[in-house]
Scaffold this active site. Structure first.
Site, PDB file in Angstrom:
ATOM      1  N   GLN A  35      -7.653  76.365  44.864  1.00 51.24           N
ATOM      2  CA  GLN A  35      -7.169  77.827  45.482  1.00 51.24           C
ATOM      3  C   GLN A  35      -7.095  77.903  47.080  1.00 51.24           C
ATOM      4  O   GLN A  35      -7.777  77.076  47.725  1.00 51.24           O
ATOM      5  CB  GLN A  35      -7.655  78.823  44.842  1.00 51.24           C
ATOM      6  CG  GLN A  35      -9.193  78.816  44.971  1.00 51.24           C
ATOM      7  CD  GLN A  35      -9.989  79.534  43.793  1.00 51.24           C
ATOM      8  OE1 GLN A  35      -9.305  80.395  43.059  1.00 51.24           O
ATOM      9  NE2 GLN A  35     -11.063  79.067  43.593  1.00 51.24           N
ATOM     10  N   HIS A  66     -20.174  94.402  41.878  1.00 50.43           N
ATOM     11  CA  HIS A  66     -21.070  93.479  41.380  1.00 50.43           C
ATOM     12  C   HIS A  66     -22.243  94.007  40.635  1.00 50.43           C
ATOM     13  O   HIS A  66     -23.020  93.236  39.860  1.00 50.43           O
ATOM     14  CB  HIS A  66     -21.822  92.711  42.789  1.00 50.43           C
ATOM     15  CG  HIS A  66     -20.653  91.713  43.297  1.00 50.43           C
ATOM     16  ND1 HIS A  66     -20.340  91.901  44.682  1.00 50.43           N
ATOM     17  CD2 HIS A  66     -20.192  90.699  42.624  1.00 50.43           C
ATOM     18  CE1 HIS A  66     -19.429  90.664  44.947  1.00 50.43           C
ATOM     19  NE2 HIS A  66     -19.203  90.268  43.825  1.00 50.43           N
ATOM     20  N   ASP A  90     -18.620  84.102  44.909  1.00 46.91           N
ATOM     21  CA  ASP A  90     -18.864  84.667  46.146  1.00 46.91           C
ATOM     22  C   ASP A  90     -20.431  84.958  45.945  1.00 46.91           C
ATOM     23  O   ASP A  90     -21.108  85.410  47.023  1.00 46.91           O
ATOM     24  CB  ASP A  90     -18.138  86.011  46.327  1.00 46.91           C
ATOM     25  CG  ASP A  90     -18.253  87.028  45.112  1.00 46.91           C
ATOM     26  OD1 ASP A  90     -17.272  87.118  44.491  1.00 46.91           O
ATOM     27  OD2 ASP A  90     -19.239  87.473  44.817  1.00 46.91           O
ATOM     28  N   ASP A 140     -16.120  73.316  35.344  1.00 46.87           N
ATOM     29  CA  ASP A 140     -15.443  74.471  34.607  1.00 46.87           C
ATOM     30  C   ASP A 140     -16.306  75.141  33.549  1.00 46.87           C
ATOM     31  O   ASP A 140     -16.840  74.569  32.705  1.00 46.87           O
ATOM     32  CB  ASP A 140     -14.198  73.673  33.843  1.00 46.87           C
ATOM     33  CG  ASP A 140     -13.522  74.556  33.002  1.00 46.87           C
ATOM     34  OD1 ASP A 140     -12.583  74.109  32.279  1.00 46.87           O
ATOM     35  OD2 ASP A 140     -13.777  75.681  32.932  1.00 46.87           O
ATOM     36  N   GLY A 141     -16.163  76.516  33.688  1.00 51.92           N
ATOM     37  CA  GLY A 141     -17.310  77.119  33.043  1.00 51.92           C
ATOM     38  C   GLY A 141     -16.982  77.087  31.480  1.00 51.92           C
ATOM     39  O   GLY A 141     -17.712  77.190  30.600  1.00 51.92           O
ATOM     40  N   ASP A 159     -17.434  86.087  35.374  1.00 53.95           N
ATOM     41  CA  ASP A 159     -17.107  86.849  36.549  1.00 53.95           C
ATOM     42  C   ASP A 159     -16.108  86.104  37.323  1.00 53.95           C
ATOM     43  O   ASP A 159     -16.185  85.381  38.310  1.00 53.95           O
ATOM     44  CB  ASP A 159     -18.317  87.025  37.616  1.00 53.95           C
ATOM     45  CG  ASP A 159     -17.840  87.494  38.916  1.00 53.95           C
ATOM     46  OD1 ASP A 159     -18.639  87.322  40.016  1.00 53.95           O
ATOM     47  OD2 ASP A 159     -16.624  88.095  39.148  1.00 53.95           O
ATOM     48  N   THR A 161     -11.843  84.844  37.796  1.00 57.60           N
ATOM     49  CA  THR A 161     -10.441  85.566  38.571  1.00 57.60           C
ATOM     50  C   THR A 161      -9.750  86.116  37.257  1.00 57.60           C
ATOM     51  O   THR A 161      -9.989  85.862  36.132  1.00 57.60           O
ATOM     52  CB  THR A 161      -9.637  84.387  39.333  1.00 57.60           C
ATOM     53  OG1 THR A 161     -10.190  83.061  38.512  1.00 57.60           O
ATOM     54  CG2 THR A 161     -10.330  84.239  40.781  1.00 57.60           C
ATOM     55  N   ASP A 162      -8.334  86.518  37.689  1.00 59.36           N
ATOM     56  CA  ASP A 162      -7.508  87.145  36.715  1.00 59.36           C
ATOM     57  C   ASP A 162      -7.009  86.163  35.627  1.00 59.36           C
ATOM     58  O   ASP A 162      -7.176  84.918  35.947  1.00 59.36           O
ATOM     59  CB  ASP A 162      -6.141  87.635  37.451  1.00 59.36           C
ATOM     60  CG  ASP A 162      -6.425  88.586  38.438  1.00 59.36           C
ATOM     61  OD1 ASP A 162      -6.041  88.663  39.521  1.00 59.36           O
ATOM     62  OD2 ASP A 162      -7.441  89.415  38.218  1.00 59.36           O
ATOM     63  N   PRO A 166      -6.871  78.403  35.840  1.00 59.04           N
ATOM     64  CA  PRO A 166      -8.080  77.819  35.305  1.00 59.04           C
ATOM     65  C   PRO A 166      -9.059  79.347  34.681  1.00 59.04           C
ATOM     66  O   PRO A 166      -9.762  78.688  33.847  1.00 59.04           O
ATOM     67  CB  PRO A 166      -8.983  77.220  36.426  1.00 59.04           C
ATOM     68  CG  PRO A 166      -8.240  77.853  37.608  1.00 59.04           C
ATOM     69  CD  PRO A 166      -7.033  78.303  37.154  1.00 59.04           C
TER      70      PRO A 166
HETATM   71  N1  SAM Z   1     -14.418  90.102  41.587  1.00 58.89           N
HETATM   72  C1  SAM Z   1     -13.020  88.684  41.283  1.00 58.89           C
HETATM   73  C2  SAM Z   1     -12.344  89.540  40.271  1.00 58.89           C
HETATM   74  O1  SAM Z   1     -12.567  90.380  39.379  1.00 58.89           O
HETATM   75  O2  SAM Z   1     -11.107  89.023  40.101  1.00 58.89           O
HETATM   76  C3  SAM Z   1     -13.857  87.596  40.866  1.00 58.89           C
HETATM   77  C4  SAM Z   1     -14.648  87.020  41.814  1.00 58.89           C
HETATM   78  S1  SAM Z   1     -15.194  85.571  41.794  1.00 58.89           S
HETATM   79  C5  SAM Z   1     -14.731  84.736  43.199  1.00 58.89           C
HETATM   80  C6  SAM Z   1     -13.915  84.524  40.599  1.00 58.89           C
HETATM   81  C7  SAM Z   1     -14.342  83.318  40.696  1.00 58.89           C
HETATM   82  O3  SAM Z   1     -13.991  82.503  39.339  1.00 58.89           O
HETATM   83  C8  SAM Z   1     -13.520  82.302  41.674  1.00 58.89           C
HETATM   84  O4  SAM Z   1     -14.435  81.712  42.523  1.00 58.89           O
HETATM   85  C9  SAM Z   1     -12.792  81.037  40.786  1.00 58.89           C
HETATM   86  O5  SAM Z   1     -13.085  79.711  41.541  1.00 58.89           O
HETATM   87  C10 SAM Z   1     -13.801  81.315  39.486  1.00 58.89           C
HETATM   88  N2  SAM Z   1     -13.212  80.570  38.228  1.00 58.89           N
HETATM   89  C11 SAM Z   1     -11.960  80.581  37.727  1.00 58.89           C
HETATM   90  N3  SAM Z   1     -11.880  80.342  36.613  1.00 58.89           N
HETATM   91  C12 SAM Z   1     -13.080  79.473  36.321  1.00 58.89           C
HETATM   92  C13 SAM Z   1     -13.479  78.600  35.417  1.00 58.89           C
HETATM   93  N4  SAM Z   1     -12.760  78.270  34.411  1.00 58.89           N
HETATM   94  N5  SAM Z   1     -14.785  78.300  35.379  1.00 58.89           N
HETATM   95  C14 SAM Z   1     -15.643  78.623  36.425  1.00 58.89           C
HETATM   96  N6  SAM Z   1     -15.131  79.535  37.569  1.00 58.89           N
HETATM   97  C15 SAM Z   1     -13.902  79.758  37.427  1.00 58.89           C
END
Ligand code: SAM
Length: 288
Positions: A35, A66, A90, A140-141, A159, A161-162, A166
Site C-alpha cells: 500500500q 486504540h 501503527d 498475513d494474519g 485491527d 483496514t477496511d 488483503p
Molecule cells: N485503525 C485502522 C482502521 O480502522 O482502518 C486500522 C489501522 S492498522 C494500520 C490496519 C493494518 O491492517 C494495516 O497496517 C494493514 O497493513 C493491516 N492488514 C490488512 N490486511 C491484513 C492481513 N490480512 N493480515 C495482517 N494485517 C493486515
C-alpha cells in the site's frame, strides 16, 4: 485523496462526503509492497498517517480507537494472558494491550513498512514495541491464525483496514472459525467493525458470520472517532463459551492504569445501540 493547497481530503467512498485536514508539511511518502504510506504534519491534529489515501491514525484522536479496540475485550476476559493482534501496524493497539498484565502479545501485521514508518513518526504509539512481552510478526494474519494451535489464545484483536484487498478476509466466517478454534474456552474476539451509520450492512454480516463460526454472544460497541468515515466507528466483540456482560472488577477500580477515553461507564454505555442498528440486529438474530 486530494491535496488542495494546504488541505488533505479523504472522500468517503460512496457517501458523497469527505473529511479534510489542514496540512502544514508532508513528511513521508512511499509505496510499500502492499500500500501507499504517507505521513503529514497537520495544523490541529498532530501527525497523520494514511494508507492508500485513507486516514489511519492522527496524533490527536487515535487514543479513542486504540483504547476501544483493547480495553473492553481485555476487561471482559476473566484472566487474559495470551493476546493476538491481527493488523495493528501503527502499534497503538499493542501499546494499550501491554498496559494489562498479559504474558504475551503477538502482533501479525501484513506490512512491516507500516510499523517501521510508525516507529519513525509516531514514537508515542510505538513506545511499547520493545516490551519483552511483545512479539512483532510480519505476515498475513488470516494464514497465521489458520495455523495457530487450537486453544492457544485468550483474546484476538482484529485491527485491520477496511474490508477490501488483503483485509477483506478478516471479516469472513472462515476466518472467524479459525479464530474460534485458536481461542481457549472463555476467549474473546474484538474486531474493528467500521461505521454504524455508513456500514450497518457490514456489521450485520459480521454478527451473522461470528455466530455461524460458533461465537455465542456478539455485541457491537459504537464510539465517536472524528477522523474516520462518518465520525462514528465501532468495535464488535464476540465470546467463545462465555458472555460479554461481565466486566472484571479491575475495570471498576479507580483506573488501574492511564486511559484518556476508556472507563467503566464508557464500556457499559457502549453496549447501548442506536435504535436503527438494534432493530437490524434483533431482527437478524431473532430470525436465526
Ligand atoms: N485503525 C485502522 C482502521 O480502522 O482502518 C486500522 C489501522 S492498522 C494500520 C490496519 C493494518 O491492517 C494495516 O497496517 C494493514 O497493513 C493491516 N492488514 C490488512 N490486511 C491484513 C492481513 N490480512 N493480515 C495482517 N494485517 C493486515
Amino acid at each position: 485523496m486530494t491535496m488542495d493547497g494546504q488541505w488533505y481530503t479523504e472522500e468517503w467512498a460512496g457517501q458523497g462526503s469527505a473529511i479534510s485536514l489542514k496540512i502544514t508539511r508532508k513528511l513521508h511518502d512511499e509505496q510499500s509492497p502492499y500500500q501507499r504510506i504517507e505521513i503529514y504534519d497537520t495544523e490541529n491534529f498532530g501527525r497523520l498517517m494514511t494508507l492508500d489515501g485513507l486516514v489511519m491514525v492522527t496524533d490527536r484522536d487515535n487514543f479513542i480507537y486504540h483504547e476501544m479496540m483493547s480495553h473492553p475485550a481485555l476487561f471482559t476476559h476473566a484472566d487474559p494472558k495470551s493476546v493476538l493482534i491481527i493488523g495493528g501496524g501503527d502499534c497503538g493497539t499493542l501499546h494499550e494491550v501491554l498496559k494489562h498484565p498479559v504474558t504475551e502479545v503477538i502482533q501479525v501485521e501484513l506490512d512491516e513498512r507500516v510499523t517501521r514508518v510508525a516507529e519513525q513518526f509516531f514514537p508515542a504509539l510505538t513506545a511499547s514495541n520493545h516490551d519483552a512481552r511483545a512479539r512483532l510478526r510480519f505476515a498475513d494474519g488470516i494464514a497465521w491464525v489458520t495455523e495457530a494451535a487450537a486453544g492457544s489464545l485468550d483474546v484476538i484483536i482484529v485491527d485491520g483496514t477496511d474490508p477490501i484487498g488483503p483485509a477483506a478476509g478478516l471479516f469472513s466466517e472462515a476466518f472467524y472459525k479459525s479464530c474460534w478454534r485458536a481461542l481457549r474456552p472463555g476467549g474473546i474476539l474484538a474486531g474493528q467493525s467500521e461505521s454504524p451509520l455508513f456500514h450497518a450492512d457490514l456489521i450485520c454480516a459480521m454478527h451473522g458470520a461470528l455466530r455461524a463460526a460458533g461465537f455465542a454472544d456478539v455485541r457491537t460497541l459504537p464510539f465517536a472517532q472524528c477522523t474516520y468515515p462518518s465520525g462514528w466507528w465501532s468495535t464488535t466483540l464476540a465470546a467463545k463459551g462465555t458472555t460479554l456482560d461481565r466486566i472484571r472488577e479491575q475495570a471498576t477500580n479507580a483506573r488501574p492504569f492511564n486511559t484518556r477515553y476508556y472507563n467503566l461507564a464508557i464500556h457499559q454505555s457502549a453496549f447501548a445501540l442506536p435504535q436503527f442498528l438494534r432493530e437490524r440486529l434483533d431482527g437478524q438474530e431473532g430470525a436465526s
